[in-house]
Design a protein around this motif. Structure first.
Motif, mmCIF file in Angstrom:
data_model
loop_
_atom_site.group_PDB
_atom_site.id
_atom_site.type_symbol
_atom_site.label_atom_id
_atom_site.label_comp_id
_atom_site.label_asym_id
_atom_site.label_seq_id
_atom_site.Cartn_x
_atom_site.Cartn_y
_atom_site.Cartn_z
ATOM 1 N N GLU A 1 8.042 8.029 -3.712
ATOM 2 C CA GLU A 1 8.562 7.079 -2.923
ATOM 3 C C GLU A 1 9.481 7.070 -2.413
ATOM 4 O OE1 GLU A 1 9.603 4.449 -6.360
ATOM 5 O OE2 GLU A 1 7.773 4.644 -7.829
ATOM 6 N N THR A 2 10.629 8.673 -2.431
ATOM 7 C CA THR A 2 11.217 9.058 -1.523
ATOM 8 C C THR A 2 11.125 8.508 0.155
ATOM 9 O OG1 THR A 2 10.491 11.019 -1.211
ATOM 10 C CG2 THR A 2 12.608 10.301 -3.116
ATOM 11 N N SER A 3 9.397 9.181 0.113
ATOM 12 C CA SER A 3 8.894 9.241 2.259
ATOM 13 C C SER A 3 9.090 8.081 2.507
ATOM 14 C CB SER A 3 7.180 9.510 1.739
ATOM 15 O OG SER A 3 6.447 8.169 1.306
ATOM 16 N N ILE A 4 8.571 6.592 1.232
ATOM 17 C CA ILE A 4 9.080 5.095 1.751
ATOM 18 C C ILE A 4 10.786 4.727 1.673
ATOM 19 C CG2 ILE A 4 6.763 4.995 1.741
ATOM 20 C CD1 ILE A 4 7.176 3.181 -0.644
ATOM 21 N N ALA A 5 11.649 4.679 1.324
ATOM 22 C CA ALA A 5 12.312 4.251 -0.342
ATOM 23 C C ALA A 5 13.041 3.857 1.426
ATOM 24 C CB ALA A 5 13.432 5.678 0.025
ATOM 25 N N TYR B 1 0.759 -1.479 -0.243
ATOM 26 C CA TYR B 1 -0.189 0.221 -0.254
ATOM 27 C C TYR B 1 1.045 1.313 0.546
ATOM 28 C CZ TYR B 1 -4.069 -2.435 0.708
ATOM 29 O OH TYR B 1 -5.546 -2.904 0.826
ATOM 30 N N LEU B 2 1.929 1.462 0.461
ATOM 31 C CA LEU B 2 2.859 2.134 0.864
ATOM 32 C C LEU B 2 3.704 2.855 -0.473
ATOM 33 C CD1 LEU B 2 4.780 2.013 4.235
ATOM 34 C CD2 LEU B 2 2.740 3.550 3.789
ATOM 35 N N ALA B 3 3.558 1.978 -1.009
ATOM 36 C CA ALA B 3 4.613 1.341 -2.408
ATOM 37 C C ALA B 3 3.564 1.868 -3.563
ATOM 38 C CB ALA B 3 5.047 -0.172 -2.712
ATOM 39 N N SER B 4 1.827 1.876 -2.877
ATOM 40 C CA SER B 4 1.556 2.619 -4.374
ATOM 41 C C SER B 4 1.444 4.000 -4.609
ATOM 42 C CB SER B 4 -0.375 1.831 -4.233
ATOM 43 O OG SER B 4 -0.690 2.434 -3.094
ATOM 44 N N GLY B 5 1.699 5.009 -3.002
ATOM 45 C CA GLY B 5 1.489 6.360 -3.489
ATOM 46 C C GLY B 5 0.137 6.835 -3.225
ATOM 47 N N GLY C 1 0.939 0.814 18.552
ATOM 48 C CA GLY C 1 1.082 -0.489 17.140
ATOM 49 C C GLY C 1 2.287 0.008 16.212
ATOM 50 N N ASP C 2 3.688 -1.420 15.483
ATOM 51 C CA ASP C 2 4.741 -1.820 14.682
ATOM 52 C C ASP C 2 3.697 -0.647 13.620
ATOM 53 O OD1 ASP C 2 5.905 -1.966 16.297
ATOM 54 O OD2 ASP C 2 6.315 -4.594 15.797
ATOM 55 N N ALA C 3 2.787 -1.071 13.132
ATOM 56 C CA ALA C 3 2.277 -0.259 11.825
ATOM 57 C C ALA C 3 1.372 1.005 11.925
ATOM 58 C CB ALA C 3 0.610 -0.950 11.575
ATOM 59 N N HIS D 1 4.399 6.320 10.287
ATOM 60 C CA HIS D 1 3.886 8.144 10.564
ATOM 61 C C HIS D 1 5.774 8.481 10.228
ATOM 62 C CE1 HIS D 1 5.009 10.789 13.345
ATOM 63 N NE2 HIS D 1 6.386 11.019 13.816
ATOM 64 N N GLU D 2 6.580 6.987 10.103
ATOM 65 C CA GLU D 2 7.851 7.197 9.094
ATOM 66 C C GLU D 2 7.671 7.265 7.603
ATOM 67 O OE1 GLU D 2 10.413 4.030 10.369
ATOM 68 O OE2 GLU D 2 9.705 4.025 12.478
ATOM 69 N N ALA D 3 6.839 6.201 7.487
ATOM 70 C CA ALA D 3 6.388 7.254 5.687
ATOM 71 C C ALA D 3 5.544 8.571 5.820
ATOM 72 C CB ALA D 3 5.685 6.206 4.645
ATOM 73 N N GLY D 4 5.425 9.496 6.429
ATOM 74 C CA GLY D 4 4.957 10.712 6.547
ATOM 75 C C GLY D 4 3.296 10.623 6.048
ATOM 76 N N ARG D 5 2.715 9.350 6.292
ATOM 77 C CA ARG D 5 1.337 9.177 5.703
ATOM 78 C C ARG D 5 0.670 9.417 6.968
ATOM 79 N NH1 ARG D 5 -0.291 6.141 1.242
ATOM 80 N NH2 ARG D 5 1.964 6.078 0.595
#
Length: 127
Positions: free
Chosen positions: A106-110, A46-50, A61-63, A68-72
């Motif tokens: 994609e840089t937010s999830i690199a 899902y993250l990779a789909s943008g 939790g971890d998810a 949060h780390e991915a800026g979502r």
């Protein structure tokens, strides 16, 4: 309901294409004991789909940390109907007032890519 499409089981290639062309995806961590540790491969797809994600589950939790780390958008509690409705209203407003779909770079999830993670593992093993 008229703005929602439900798709039955499909092959992975089609599923990825649907994820990338969707306006929003629903991600739900199962409501079971120990669910704060549940992280599925689907979250990374899902993250990779943008694509925007409406995520429900344990907010500590971890998810939730990964989102949060991915800026979502934050992972929301199953019972926080006000926050869920607010996120859906914002997404609908964006949809109604935009000529293009909102997509994340994609840089937010690199740092979550297999290549990056393999490099980190190699560094750990080299120590």
């Amino acid at each position: 309901e008229e703005l929602t499409n439900y798709t039955d089981f499909t092959n992975h290639t089609t599923a990825v294409n649907l994820m990338c062309t969707a306006d929003m995806l629903l991600f739900v961590v199962p409501d079971v004991k120990g669910n704060e540790l549940i992280v599925t491969g689907k979250l990374f797809e899902y993250l990779a789909s943008g694509t925007e994600i409406l995520a429900l589950g344990p907010t500590g939790g971890d998810a939730a940390s990964i989102l949060h780390e991915a800026g979502r958008e934050p992972l929301l509690s199953y019972t926080d109907t006000n926050a869920i409705l607010n996120q859906l209203n914002i997404a609908l407003s964006n949809f109604n007032h935009s000529t293009t779909r909102k997509k994340y770079s994609e840089t937010s999830i690199a740092t979550f890519s297999r290549r990056f993670q393999a490099g980190r593992m190699a560094e750990v093993l080299a120590q």
